[in-house]
Design an enzyme around this catalytic site. Structure first.
Site, PDB file in Angstrom:
ATOM      1  N   SER A  16       3.643  -2.468  10.306  1.00  0.00           N
ATOM      2  CA  SER A  16       5.102  -2.464  10.412  1.00  0.00           C
ATOM      3  C   SER A  16       5.749  -3.782   9.986  1.00  0.00           C
ATOM      4  O   SER A  16       6.715  -4.230  10.602  1.00  0.00           O
ATOM      5  CB  SER A  16       5.522  -2.069  11.832  1.00  0.00           C
ATOM      6  OG  SER A  16       5.080  -0.739  12.113  1.00  0.00           O
ATOM      7  N   GLU A  35      -5.180  -5.402  10.755  1.00  0.00           N
ATOM      8  CA  GLU A  35      -4.155  -4.374  10.936  1.00  0.00           C
ATOM      9  C   GLU A  35      -4.384  -3.658  12.261  1.00  0.00           C
ATOM     10  O   GLU A  35      -5.183  -2.719  12.327  1.00  0.00           O
ATOM     11  CB  GLU A  35      -4.229  -3.355   9.801  1.00  0.00           C
ATOM     12  CG  GLU A  35      -3.996  -3.947   8.427  1.00  0.00           C
ATOM     13  CD  GLU A  35      -3.449  -2.895   7.476  1.00  0.00           C
ATOM     14  OE1 GLU A  35      -2.331  -3.074   7.002  1.00  0.00           O
ATOM     15  OE2 GLU A  35      -4.126  -1.892   7.238  1.00  0.00           O
ATOM     16  N   GLU A  90      -6.517   4.388   8.257  1.00  0.00           N
ATOM     17  CA  GLU A  90      -6.349   5.829   7.962  1.00  0.00           C
ATOM     18  C   GLU A  90      -7.637   6.407   7.385  1.00  0.00           C
ATOM     19  O   GLU A  90      -7.978   7.568   7.649  1.00  0.00           O
ATOM     20  CB  GLU A  90      -5.143   6.039   7.024  1.00  0.00           C
ATOM     21  CG  GLU A  90      -3.840   5.855   7.781  1.00  0.00           C
ATOM     22  CD  GLU A  90      -2.668   5.395   6.939  1.00  0.00           C
ATOM     23  OE1 GLU A  90      -2.716   5.479   5.697  1.00  0.00           O
ATOM     24  OE2 GLU A  90      -1.684   4.923   7.537  1.00  0.00           O
ATOM     25  N   ASN A 107       0.864  -1.190   0.000  1.00  0.00           N
ATOM     26  CA  ASN A 107       0.000   0.000   0.000  1.00  0.00           C
ATOM     27  C   ASN A 107       0.895   1.233   0.000  1.00  0.00           C
ATOM     28  O   ASN A 107       1.522   1.543   1.008  1.00  0.00           O
ATOM     29  CB  ASN A 107      -0.898  -0.038   1.246  1.00  0.00           C
ATOM     30  CG  ASN A 107      -1.720   1.223   1.410  1.00  0.00           C
ATOM     31  OD1 ASN A 107      -1.838   2.032   0.496  1.00  0.00           O
ATOM     32  ND2 ASN A 107      -2.313   1.384   2.589  1.00  0.00           N
ATOM     33  N   TRP A 108       0.929   1.915  -1.134  1.00  0.00           N
ATOM     34  CA  TRP A 108       1.848   3.063  -1.250  1.00  0.00           C
ATOM     35  C   TRP A 108       1.270   4.335  -0.648  1.00  0.00           C
ATOM     36  O   TRP A 108       1.971   5.354  -0.592  1.00  0.00           O
ATOM     37  CB  TRP A 108       2.196   3.300  -2.729  1.00  0.00           C
ATOM     38  CG  TRP A 108       2.935   2.162  -3.364  1.00  0.00           C
ATOM     39  CD1 TRP A 108       3.430   1.054  -2.742  1.00  0.00           C
ATOM     40  CD2 TRP A 108       3.262   2.027  -4.747  1.00  0.00           C
ATOM     41  NE1 TRP A 108       4.051   0.233  -3.659  1.00  0.00           N
ATOM     42  CE2 TRP A 108       3.960   0.805  -4.899  1.00  0.00           C
ATOM     43  CE3 TRP A 108       3.034   2.807  -5.886  1.00  0.00           C
ATOM     44  CZ2 TRP A 108       4.431   0.363  -6.133  1.00  0.00           C
ATOM     45  CZ3 TRP A 108       3.501   2.360  -7.114  1.00  0.00           C
ATOM     46  CH2 TRP A 108       4.192   1.155  -7.232  1.00  0.00           C
ATOM     47  N   LYS A 109       0.008   4.317  -0.293  1.00  0.00           N
ATOM     48  CA  LYS A 109      -0.645   5.507   0.288  1.00  0.00           C
ATOM     49  C   LYS A 109      -0.446   6.713  -0.656  1.00  0.00           C
ATOM     50  O   LYS A 109      -0.423   6.528  -1.867  1.00  0.00           O
ATOM     51  CB  LYS A 109      -0.131   5.758   1.708  1.00  0.00           C
ATOM     52  CG  LYS A 109      -0.166   4.477   2.552  1.00  0.00           C
ATOM     53  CD  LYS A 109       0.076   4.691   3.997  1.00  0.00           C
ATOM     54  CE  LYS A 109       0.110   3.343   4.703  1.00  0.00           C
ATOM     55  NZ  LYS A 109       0.235   3.459   6.141  1.00  0.00           N
ATOM     56  N   GLY A 152       2.620   1.924  10.800  1.00  0.00           N
ATOM     57  CA  GLY A 152       3.547   3.044  10.643  1.00  0.00           C
ATOM     58  C   GLY A 152       4.274   3.422  11.921  1.00  0.00           C
ATOM     59  O   GLY A 152       4.879   4.487  12.003  1.00  0.00           O
ATOM     60  N   GLY A 173       2.930  -1.329   4.311  1.00  0.00           N
ATOM     61  CA  GLY A 173       2.944   0.103   4.011  1.00  0.00           C
ATOM     62  C   GLY A 173       4.363   0.581   3.758  1.00  0.00           C
ATOM     63  O   GLY A 173       4.887   0.479   2.646  1.00  0.00           O
ATOM     64  N   GLY A 174       5.017   1.076   4.803  1.00  0.00           N
ATOM     65  CA  GLY A 174       6.343   1.676   4.677  1.00  0.00           C
ATOM     66  C   GLY A 174       7.353   0.835   3.901  1.00  0.00           C
ATOM     67  O   GLY A 174       8.057   1.349   3.029  1.00  0.00           O
ATOM     68  N   HIS A 188      -9.343   0.813   5.434  1.00  0.00           N
ATOM     69  CA  HIS A 188      -8.025   1.022   6.045  1.00  0.00           C
ATOM     70  C   HIS A 188      -8.177   1.965   7.242  1.00  0.00           C
ATOM     71  O   HIS A 188      -8.973   2.900   7.217  1.00  0.00           O
ATOM     72  CB  HIS A 188      -7.060   1.617   5.019  1.00  0.00           C
ATOM     73  CG  HIS A 188      -5.649   1.642   5.484  1.00  0.00           C
ATOM     74  ND1 HIS A 188      -5.173   2.617   6.337  1.00  0.00           N
ATOM     75  CD2 HIS A 188      -4.613   0.796   5.262  1.00  0.00           C
ATOM     76  CE1 HIS A 188      -3.903   2.373   6.599  1.00  0.00           C
ATOM     77  NE2 HIS A 188      -3.530   1.272   5.959  1.00  0.00           N
TER      78      HIS A 188
HETATM   79  C1  PEP Z   1      -0.660  -0.046   6.255  1.00  0.00           C
HETATM   80  O1  PEP Z   1      -0.769   1.161   6.117  1.00  0.00           O
HETATM   81  O2  PEP Z   1      -1.535  -0.802   5.830  1.00  0.00           O
HETATM   82  C2  PEP Z   1       0.519  -0.539   6.932  1.00  0.00           C
HETATM   83  C3  PEP Z   1       0.491  -1.758   7.353  1.00  0.00           C
HETATM   84  O3  PEP Z   1       1.574   0.352   7.084  1.00  0.00           O
HETATM   85  P1  PEP Z   1       3.023   0.011   7.721  1.00  0.00           P
HETATM   86  O4  PEP Z   1       3.488  -1.276   7.081  1.00  0.00           O
HETATM   87  O5  PEP Z   1       3.860   1.168   7.350  1.00  0.00           O
HETATM   88  O6  PEP Z   1       2.808  -0.148   9.180  1.00  0.00           O
END
Ligand code: PEP
Length: 255
Positions: free
Chosen positions: A213, A167, A97, A9-11, A173, A234-235, A95
């Site tokens: 993460s 999640e 966010e 997920n590049w957001k 994050g 994500g990251g 999600h």
């Molecule tokens: C996400 O936003 O779905 C996520 C899991 O982010 P991160 O891996 O950065 O925690």
């Protein structure tokens, strides 16, 4: 046997040029080699260009959100049909966010899930508890409510066309990952809940991804858990080499 899935997920990151460069490298690196199903979720502006790069490859394309209506006066929104036309097979829905920053509740998530399915998209349905909810020992109550209200009026067939992502909000994050055991406990709870509502067959075929993460350093131990079938990243999905390491978690295990 459930096929494992690694989704990035590049957001709100990457220009079209950066997204195309990433997709080209991913395509070249993965070739026809067997491995998990790989999905990338670029921002809307890059979807079409990334779809062109990935055409004919095994890498799948996801959007990060959609509007529940087919079309109309919804300034700034994008419909499921538009996402299909842009080349998406998947869409991330619910999600954390979106839930926290854009006030999407379970009812809104339910409408979006139905719209995605109606448009022929496979939803990646995200659920998870906040730190406070976990500390108050309400994780399962919150997850159950997200499942019950989010999946309202969905059929076993709909579940069969969906991926789920657990999640924990406190792990997204933050660099703080759930331990494999903490994640597994909730994944098992989700699977048992689905078994109770939709039958054992639906539950056993459902891919439940873990997100929060995930990195090349922790993916292998998470994937060893019986009910963890993949990861939503994500990251660590923003850099193609780090994402490739997550995708190749089997090799990490052997080292
Ligand atoms: C996400 O936003 O779905 C996520 C899991 O982010 P991160 O891996 O950065 O925690």
């Amino acid at each position: 046997m459930i096929e494992s899935v690694i989704a990035g997920n590049w957001k709100m990151n990457k220009t079209i040029a950066e997204a195309v460069g990433f997709a080209s490298r991913l395509r070249e690196a993965l070739g026809a080699s067997p491995g998990p199903e790989v999905i990338v979720a670029p921002p809307f502006t890059a979807l079409r260009a990334v779809a062109e790069v990935l055409r004919g490859s095994a890498v799948r394309l996801a959007a990060q959100n959609l509007h529940e209506a087919e079309k109309g006066a919804y300034t700034g929104e994008i419909s499921g049909g538009m996402l299909r036309e842009a080349g998406c097979q998947y869409v991330i829905i619910g999600h954390s966010e979106r839930r926290t920053l854009f006030s999407e509740g379970n009812d809104a998530v339910n409408l979006k899930l139905r719209a995605a399915l109606a448009a022929g998209l496979k939803p990646i349905f995200c659920i998870g508890e906040t730190l406070r909810e976990r500390e108050e020992d309400r994780t399962k109550t919150v997850i159950e409510r997200q499942l019950k209200e989010g999946l309202n009026n969905l059929t076993a067939g709909d579940i069969g066309r969906s991926l789920f992502a657990y999640e924990p909000v406190w792990a997204i994050g933050t660099g703080r990952t759930a331990t494999p055991e903490q994640a597994e406990e909730v994944h098992r709870f989700i699977r048992e809940w689905i078994a109770g509502q939709y039958g054992r067959g639906s539950a056993e075929e459902l891919a439940i991804l873990y997100g929060g993460s995930v990195t090349p350093a922790n993916i292998a131990s998470l994937m060893l858990q019986q009910d963890i079938n993949g990861a939503l990243v994500g990251g660590a999905s923003l850099d193609v080499e780090s994402f490739l390491q997550v995708v190749r978690y089997n090799n990490i295990q052997e080292v």
